[in-house]
Design a protein around this motif. Sequence first.
Motif, PDB file in Angstrom:
ATOM      1  N   VAL A 309       0.842  -1.196   0.000  1.00 60.95           N
ATOM      2  CA  VAL A 309       0.000   0.000   0.000  1.00 60.95           C
ATOM      3  C   VAL A 309       0.879   1.249   0.000  1.00 60.95           C
ATOM      4  N   GLN A 310       0.608   2.149  -0.950  1.00 61.80           N
ATOM      5  CA  GLN A 310       1.305   3.424  -1.031  1.00 61.80           C
ATOM      6  C   GLN A 310       0.383   4.525  -0.484  1.00 61.80           C
ATOM      7  N   PRO A 311       0.892   5.391   0.376  1.00 63.85           N
ATOM      8  CA  PRO A 311       0.019   6.434   0.958  1.00 63.85           C
ATOM      9  C   PRO A 311      -0.485   7.402  -0.115  1.00 63.85           C
ATOM     10  N   PRO A 324      -5.281   6.046  -1.629  1.00 61.22           N
ATOM     11  CA  PRO A 324      -3.981   5.360  -1.676  1.00 61.22           C
ATOM     12  C   PRO A 324      -3.914   4.406  -2.859  1.00 61.22           C
ATOM     13  N   THR A 325      -2.720   4.074  -3.264  1.00 55.31           N
ATOM     14  CA  THR A 325      -2.509   3.168  -4.391  1.00 55.31           C
ATOM     15  C   THR A 325      -1.663   1.983  -3.933  1.00 55.31           C
ATOM     16  N   VAL A 326      -1.382   1.085  -4.869  1.00 55.88           N
ATOM     17  CA  VAL A 326      -0.597  -0.109  -4.540  1.00 55.88           C
ATOM     18  C   VAL A 326       0.552  -0.259  -5.522  1.00 55.88           C
ATOM     19  N   VAL A 353       0.365  -4.410   3.504  1.00 57.46           N
ATOM     20  CA  VAL A 353       0.141  -5.081   2.228  1.00 57.46           C
ATOM     21  C   VAL A 353      -1.331  -5.471   2.126  1.00 57.46           C
ATOM     22  N   VAL A 354      -1.765  -5.695   0.894  1.00 56.19           N
ATOM     23  CA  VAL A 354      -3.152  -6.103   0.643  1.00 56.19           C
ATOM     24  C   VAL A 354      -3.302  -7.573   1.017  1.00 56.19           C
ATOM     25  N   SER A 355      -4.322  -7.887   1.798  1.00 57.27           N
ATOM     26  CA  SER A 355      -4.540  -9.272   2.233  1.00 57.27           C
ATOM     27  C   SER A 355      -5.701  -9.940   1.503  1.00 57.27           C
ATOM     28  N   SER A 356      -6.555  -9.186   0.827  1.00 57.86           N
ATOM     29  CA  SER A 356      -7.620  -9.774   0.009  1.00 57.86           C
ATOM     30  C   SER A 356      -8.042  -8.766  -1.045  1.00 57.86           C
TER      31      SER A 356
END
Length: 386
Positions: A309-311, A324-326, A353-356
Motif C-alpha cells: 500500500v502506497q500512501p 492510496p494506491t498499490v 500489504v493487501v490481504s484480500s
Amino acid sequence: MTTRADKKPSTLKRMIWVILGTLALIAVIVGIKVLLVMRMIHSMPQPAPVTVSTVKASEQAWQPALNAVGSLRAANGADLAAEVAGLVTDVNLKSGQEVKKGQLLVQLRDGDEVAQLQQLQANAELSKITLERARKQLAAQAISQADFDTAQADTKARMAAVAQQQVVIAKKQLRAPFDGRAGIITISPGDYLAAGTSVVTVQQLDPLYVDFNVPQGELGRLKVGQPVTLTLDAYAGRSFSGKLSAINPKVDASTRNVQVEATVPNHDQTLTPGMFAKVSVDVGKQRSQLTLPQAAIVYNPYGDTVYVVQPSKGKDAKGKPLPPTVKQAFVTTGDSRGDQVAILKGVSAGTEVVSSGQMKLKNDAPITVDNSVQPADSASPSPQEH
C-alpha cells in the motif's frame, strides 16, 4: 527570350506538390481525431478505487516444525479368531467392554476333550503311584534298573499326554491376550465357528502410536524424544502432545521417505486406532520470524508477490485527497505455519500489504481499505463448520 512553355512548372513538381498537400491534409485530420480522442479520455470518469483489506507484516515467535500426516495405531491390537472349529457355548463379553489379560471371552464346546483329559489324568496318577512303588523296589533290589526306567518313562509319557490334552482344551477357549477394549461382537451361544473365524477385536488404547513418513532430506532434523503435536479433524480446536519414539533405520527405496513413530498418551481414551492425524514435530529452537497471512501472497510461476500500500499523494481537481494506491513487490517466502507464511525477503516489519482483493489490482491502482473482514491468520487453525 523565355517562352511560355518554359514558365510552366514541370510535371514532377506538380506531383510533389499534390503529394505534400495530401499528406498535410491527412495530418490535419489525424490531429483532429487525436484531439477528439484525448478529450474523450479526459472526460471519462476515473475508475472507482478497489475495495481491499490490508494487514501489516509483523515479527512473531516462530517454532520451526516439520509437518506430516500420519495414522494412529494401538500399542497392542489384535483381531481375535477361533483357532479350532467348534460350537459356541458361552460368550462372556459385551461390545465395547474393557477386558483384562487372560480373561475368558468365548467358550467353545469341550465336553469330549475334558472327559478325555480326566481319563489321561487318572492314567497319569496311576503311573505316578507305580513309579513310586518301583523306586522303593529298586532300593530293595527287588526289580532291575531297566524296569524302573520303563516305569519312569511311562510316567513322563502319560504326563505329556495330559499336557497335550490341556492345550487342546485351551484352544476351545478364546481369551484376551492383553488389557484393552473389545470391539463389537456379533456371535451368540449356539453359533458354529469355523477355524480361523474372526470373533472380536481387542485394542490397547493407552498409549497410542502414530506412524508417519518424512522425506529423507529431513532426517537430520529428527531425533528420538522431540516433542510432537497432533491435531485431528474429529476434535477441532484440540491438540494432543506426544514424543518421537522411533525412527526406522531404513529409507524406502521407492519413495525416499523414512518411517517415523511417535508415542501419544491417551489416558481418557479419546483417540482411536486408525484415525487420520496431522503431525507437527518441533525441530530447532524458537526464533523471531516476519510473517504474513498466506492469503496476502500472490503465487506466480515467475515469483511470489504482494501488493504494498502506497500512501495518498496530492489532491484531485476538486481538492479532495487522492485515494492510496498499490505497488507490486516480489517476496521470498519460507516455511508455513497454519494460515501464516514466513517472509524472508521483500518487505520489512510494519509494511502494509493487501490481504484480500488482489485479483482486481495492478500497479498504481487506487484502493479503498475496508478491514471489517480479515482473512485467516492463525498459527494453529482449526476446521470451522457454518
